[in-house]
Design an enzyme around this catalytic site. Sequence first.
Site, mmCIF file in Angstrom:
data_model
loop_
_atom_site.group_PDB
_atom_site.id
_atom_site.type_symbol
_atom_site.label_atom_id
_atom_site.label_comp_id
_atom_site.label_asym_id
_atom_site.label_seq_id
_atom_site.Cartn_x
_atom_site.Cartn_y
_atom_site.Cartn_z
ATOM 1 N N LYS A 92 0.803 -1.229 0.000
ATOM 2 C CA LYS A 92 0.000 0.000 0.000
ATOM 3 C C LYS A 92 0.838 1.283 0.000
ATOM 4 O O LYS A 92 0.383 2.306 -0.480
ATOM 5 C CB LYS A 92 -0.937 0.018 1.214
ATOM 6 C CG LYS A 92 -2.147 -0.877 1.067
ATOM 7 C CD LYS A 92 -3.055 -0.743 2.276
ATOM 8 C CE LYS A 92 -4.373 -1.444 2.047
ATOM 9 N NZ LYS A 92 -5.325 -1.245 3.141
ATOM 10 N N ASP B 129 -10.273 3.117 1.927
ATOM 11 C CA ASP B 129 -10.555 2.447 3.217
ATOM 12 C C ASP B 129 -11.291 3.399 4.163
ATOM 13 O O ASP B 129 -12.288 3.020 4.787
ATOM 14 C CB ASP B 129 -9.246 1.973 3.876
ATOM 15 C CG ASP B 129 -8.700 0.712 3.230
ATOM 16 O OD1 ASP B 129 -9.498 -0.078 2.690
ATOM 17 O OD2 ASP B 129 -7.481 0.514 3.271
HETATM 18 P P1 NDP Z 1 -1.338 -2.409 11.241
HETATM 19 O O1 NDP Z 1 -0.383 -3.471 11.621
HETATM 20 O O2 NDP Z 1 -0.942 -1.397 10.229
HETATM 21 O O3 NDP Z 1 -1.821 -1.618 12.572
HETATM 22 C C1 NDP Z 1 -2.230 -2.307 13.724
HETATM 23 C C2 NDP Z 1 -2.476 -1.333 14.860
HETATM 24 O O4 NDP Z 1 -2.883 -2.091 16.009
HETATM 25 C C3 NDP Z 1 -1.229 -0.563 15.284
HETATM 26 O O5 NDP Z 1 -1.604 0.676 15.841
HETATM 27 C C4 NDP Z 1 -0.673 -1.489 16.378
HETATM 28 O O6 NDP Z 1 0.229 -0.879 17.262
HETATM 29 C C5 NDP Z 1 -1.944 -1.870 17.079
HETATM 30 N N1 NDP Z 1 -1.805 -3.090 17.866
HETATM 31 C C6 NDP Z 1 -1.682 -4.351 17.389
HETATM 32 N N2 NDP Z 1 -1.574 -5.226 18.401
HETATM 33 C C7 NDP Z 1 -1.635 -4.495 19.552
HETATM 34 C C8 NDP Z 1 -1.596 -4.818 20.929
HETATM 35 N N3 NDP Z 1 -1.473 -6.085 21.350
HETATM 36 N N4 NDP Z 1 -1.699 -3.813 21.836
HETATM 37 C C9 NDP Z 1 -1.827 -2.538 21.428
HETATM 38 N N5 NDP Z 1 -1.883 -2.159 20.125
HETATM 39 C C10 NDP Z 1 -1.787 -3.129 19.194
HETATM 40 O O7 NDP Z 1 -2.653 -3.191 10.765
HETATM 41 P P2 NDP Z 1 -3.881 -2.631 9.878
HETATM 42 O O8 NDP Z 1 -4.139 -1.228 10.246
HETATM 43 O O9 NDP Z 1 -3.644 -2.955 8.461
HETATM 44 O O10 NDP Z 1 -5.073 -3.590 10.381
HETATM 45 C C11 NDP Z 1 -5.651 -3.428 11.671
HETATM 46 C C12 NDP Z 1 -6.961 -4.221 11.727
HETATM 47 O O11 NDP Z 1 -7.864 -3.667 10.775
HETATM 48 C C13 NDP Z 1 -6.810 -5.695 11.350
HETATM 49 O O12 NDP Z 1 -7.618 -6.453 12.226
HETATM 50 C C14 NDP Z 1 -7.347 -5.778 9.929
HETATM 51 O O13 NDP Z 1 -7.924 -7.031 9.646
HETATM 52 C C15 NDP Z 1 -8.442 -4.697 9.990
HETATM 53 N N6 NDP Z 1 -8.755 -4.121 8.691
HETATM 54 C C16 NDP Z 1 -10.065 -4.096 8.304
HETATM 55 C C17 NDP Z 1 -10.427 -3.532 7.107
HETATM 56 C C18 NDP Z 1 -11.864 -3.525 6.700
HETATM 57 O O14 NDP Z 1 -12.164 -3.226 5.517
HETATM 58 N N7 NDP Z 1 -12.785 -3.808 7.592
HETATM 59 C C19 NDP Z 1 -9.413 -2.931 6.196
HETATM 60 C C20 NDP Z 1 -8.070 -2.986 6.715
HETATM 61 C C21 NDP Z 1 -7.762 -3.573 7.920
HETATM 62 P P3 NDP Z 1 1.839 -1.111 16.996
HETATM 63 O O15 NDP Z 1 2.150 -0.357 15.762
HETATM 64 O O16 NDP Z 1 2.483 -0.578 18.211
HETATM 65 O O17 NDP Z 1 2.046 -2.592 16.811
#
Ligand code: NDP
Length: 288
Positions: free
Chosen positions: A73, A109
């Site tokens: 992306k 998105d």
């Molecule tokens: P990213 O990896 O880019 O971001 C994940 C985010 O979650 C970051 O802020 C990360 O923090 C945080 N995070 C993850 N694990 C933890 C934890 N244990 N404690 C605290 N913070 C946490 O992923 P995406 O943004 O691409 O995806 C996120 C979610 O969105 C997924 O579940 C994905 O399936 C969903 N999604 C849904 C879409 C839809 O159309 N409905 C489209 C795109 C995504 P850190 O950076 O510190 O790890």
Amino acid sequence: MEYQITGHTRLGGLLGTPIAHSISPAMYNETFRLLGLDCVYVCLDTANANLGELVRALRSVNVFGLNVTMPHKEQVLEHLDALSPAAQMIGAVNTVQNKDGTLIGHNTDGIGYMQSVREQGCDITRTPMTLLGAGGAASSIAIQAALDGAPVLHIVNRRGRSWSNALRLADTINRNTACRADVTDLADTAAVKRCILESRLLTNATSIGMAPHAEHTPIPDTSCFHPDLLVSDVIYNPRQTRLLAEAAKAGCRTFNGMYMLLYQGVAAFHIWTGLDMPVEQIRAKFFQ
Ligand code: NDP
């Protein structure tokens, strides 16, 4: 209507890896069939190293459009000719439009998420919002909410990998829109509680609660959930996360990430064709 590949069939597709599980080919190909469009959409699974070469090849065969997913992306930007204002601010693209040979990157998105908010009867211009996360999904939502007129946006994230992105997002929003954005550490539970108590919309855009770890929630202390709060999750597997179940129990209205997924596709389809996807039929077939 019968659906046939012909000598004139236009090609579109999804760039990413792994992508074999994607619902996009089913959603778009059914739309082409319903609308009688001579187009086909396929998964184009490719590694980072081959992305530029593939985009050049797709440009040369006059592809009608593309979607882009993880991990391309951000990297795809360097192979495009122009960006929409939202894609520019987000720094990521999930949809590529081929406008007479010019490849323009968009990000639908956030548009998809905001459409699912509107569908709940929520007017974002009157809705203070708390957004959990600062990764890819959260960035798209934050920028689009601000562009759509959210007055206040509290971005809550852990001090980890994407903390600097949370700060960049808030800065971009404060410099370019009328929305007031700030950043709070997820570990500061008292501050997080204040953000949620002030908000009318709470959005989980972290992956906390996603299968197979559905027992987790980003907000274990549910005492800040109030009946005026609309609670949403971008996660759609499971359909009801622990966050949504606990919010519903506290009297909040809730919705999951299925409609963000649907409406980001609706927006991409409109960018490519200028046409409206037959949303009700697609929703009934693939999004129940
Ligand atoms: P990213 O990896 O880019 O971001 C994940 C985010 O979650 C970051 O802020 C990360 O923090 C945080 N995070 C993850 N694990 C933890 C934890 N244990 N404690 C605290 N913070 C946490 O992923 P995406 O943004 O691409 O995806 C996120 C979610 O969105 C997924 O579940 C994905 O399936 C969903 N999604 C849904 C879409 C839809 O159309 N409905 C489209 C795109 C995504 P850190 O950076 O510190 O790890």
